[in-house]
Write an enzyme that holds these catalytic residues in place. Structure first.
Site, mmCIF file in Angstrom:
data_model
loop_
_atom_site.group_PDB
_atom_site.id
_atom_site.type_symbol
_atom_site.label_atom_id
_atom_site.label_comp_id
_atom_site.label_asym_id
_atom_site.label_seq_id
_atom_site.Cartn_x
_atom_site.Cartn_y
_atom_site.Cartn_z
ATOM 1 N N THR A 189 0.850 -1.194 0.000
ATOM 2 C CA THR A 189 0.000 0.000 0.000
ATOM 3 C C THR A 189 0.884 1.242 0.000
ATOM 4 O OG1 THR A 189 -1.800 -1.107 1.164
ATOM 5 C CG2 THR A 189 -1.694 1.283 1.395
ATOM 6 N N SER A 191 2.120 5.133 -2.245
ATOM 7 C CA SER A 191 2.405 5.686 -3.575
ATOM 8 C C SER A 191 3.491 4.883 -4.306
ATOM 9 C CB SER A 191 2.837 7.150 -3.442
ATOM 10 O OG SER A 191 3.980 7.249 -2.618
ATOM 11 N N THR A 192 4.454 4.330 -3.576
ATOM 12 C CA THR A 192 5.517 3.556 -4.240
ATOM 13 C C THR A 192 4.972 2.195 -4.666
ATOM 14 O OG1 THR A 192 6.945 4.609 -2.592
ATOM 15 C CG2 THR A 192 7.975 3.028 -4.080
ATOM 16 N N GLY A 215 6.031 -0.749 0.165
ATOM 17 C CA GLY A 215 6.858 0.422 0.441
ATOM 18 C C GLY A 215 7.220 0.483 1.919
ATOM 19 N N ASP A 253 8.123 3.669 5.214
ATOM 20 C CA ASP A 253 8.258 5.086 5.558
ATOM 21 C C ASP A 253 9.700 5.429 5.918
ATOM 22 O OD1 ASP A 253 5.437 5.911 5.363
ATOM 23 O OD2 ASP A 253 5.205 4.327 6.851
ATOM 24 N N GLY A 289 3.358 2.007 7.898
ATOM 25 C CA GLY A 289 2.044 2.360 8.432
ATOM 26 C C GLY A 289 1.648 3.800 8.205
ATOM 27 N N GLU A 319 -0.474 -5.231 6.194
ATOM 28 C CA GLU A 319 0.882 -5.303 5.618
ATOM 29 C C GLU A 319 1.755 -6.258 6.427
ATOM 30 O OE1 GLU A 319 1.314 -0.881 3.586
ATOM 31 O OE2 GLU A 319 1.895 -1.144 5.669
ATOM 32 N N LYS A 340 14.280 7.435 1.943
ATOM 33 C CA LYS A 340 13.713 6.593 3.008
ATOM 34 C C LYS A 340 14.757 5.950 3.927
ATOM 35 C CE LYS A 340 9.371 7.135 1.805
ATOM 36 N NZ LYS A 340 8.469 6.187 1.226
HETATM 37 C C1 5RP Z 1 1.311 2.117 4.253
HETATM 38 C C2 5RP Z 1 2.777 2.012 4.276
HETATM 39 C C3 5RP Z 1 3.506 2.496 3.072
HETATM 40 O O1 5RP Z 1 4.259 1.471 2.575
HETATM 41 C C4 5RP Z 1 4.381 3.634 3.494
HETATM 42 O O2 5RP Z 1 3.569 4.620 4.093
HETATM 43 C C5 5RP Z 1 5.146 4.227 2.313
HETATM 44 O O3 5RP Z 1 4.261 4.911 1.484
HETATM 45 P P1 5RP Z 1 4.788 5.715 0.232
HETATM 46 O O4 5RP Z 1 5.282 4.723 -0.743
HETATM 47 O O5 5RP Z 1 3.569 6.474 -0.254
HETATM 48 O O6 5RP Z 1 5.875 6.654 0.714
HETATM 49 O O7 5RP Z 1 3.387 1.521 5.193
HETATM 50 O O8 5RP Z 1 0.738 1.685 5.452
#
Ligand code: 5RP
Length: 233
Positions: free
Chosen positions: A33, A35-36, A89, A91, A102, A110, A128
């Site tokens: 989940t 954007s990546t 992905g 954070d 999360g 996840e 990241k």
């Molecule tokens: C969602 C997540 C995502 O993997 C995390 O927030 C990274 O998101 P993005 O790719 O948009 O930076 O843990 O619960």
């Protein structure tokens, strides 16, 4: 200098394509989940249109909707004993491949999907990787709403500063009907110990520290990718 948005999106896309290249016909794939992960899901959608045969498990309602729109065949997590490969992905992550996840609120599914997975590939842009986990990103902690005050007090005893996640002026509610406490622990020097302590709190369903769940991390860096492998691999 801060990278411009387009450069970061390019890095996400490159990391996603590199991860999708690992998918093989017949596999069960965990769809992350965020954007990546969305770049990977769109790429998988293109491959499915070209004949790739996979079955996939979504880690959130949002991912499910995107996958359905791309005609990626989805199955129930209870229909399989394991998942071959998950692409998700993160954070934040450090050099030991400890992740904070999360940010998108999907940490529980996840983590379940990651736990069912033989090979988890994390995809990320160049921003990241961190030296000090937790300094710039609070740890998302999913809790049963009934236990809100109790868990908040336990987290404070552990040195955390929790705040109930809000979205558009309302308490954010996860796909499971729970709340998220974004909790500031400052620099997390011993994520394993913190993780164990968090796992003992009643009413705390899941926390965003992902330890020993990742096989490799593919990071987009400018116009190429860099892969970090788990040491035991
Ligand atoms: C969602 C997540 C995502 O993997 C995390 O927030 C990274 O998101 P993005 O790719 O948009 O930076 O843990 O619960």
């Amino acid at each position: 200098m801060e990278k411009v948005l387009a450069a970061i999106e390019k890095e996400k896309q490159l990391a996603a394509s590199a991860a999708v290249a690992y998918i093989q016909d017949g596999q069960v794939i965990g769809l992350g989940t965020g954007s990546t992960a969305n770049y990977a899901i769109r790429e998988i959608g293109r491959l499915v249109q070209q004949g790739l045969q996979i079955r996939a498990i979504a880690t959130s309602r949002k991912t499910q909707v995107l996958a359905e729109s791309l005609h990626i065949p989805l199955i129930d997590s209870n229909g399989v004993d394991y998942i071959d490969l998950t692409i998700d992905g993160a954070d934040e992550f450090n050099e030991d491949m400890v992740l904070i996840k999360g940010g998108g609120g999907a940490l529980l599914r996840e983590k379940i999907v990651a736990s069912m997975t033989k090979k988890q590939i994390i995809i990320a842009d160049s921003g990241k990787k961190v030296e000090q986990l937790g300094l710039n990103f609070k740890v998302p902690i999913e809790i049963i709403p009934f236990a809100g005050n109790y868990v908040i007090n336990r987290l404070k005893e552990m040195g955390g500063i929790p705040s109930i996640r809000q979205l558009a002026g309302k308490t954010f509610v996860t796909d499971q009907g729970n709340w998220i406490l974004d909790t500031d622990f400052g620099h997390i020097k011993d994520p394993r110990s913190l993780s164990q302590h968090l796992d003992e709190v009643v009413g705390l369903v899941c926390h965003g520290l992902f330890i020993d769940l990742t096989s490799q991390i593919i990071q987009g860096i400018d116009n190429s990718t860099q892969t970090i492998f788990r040491r035991s691999n």
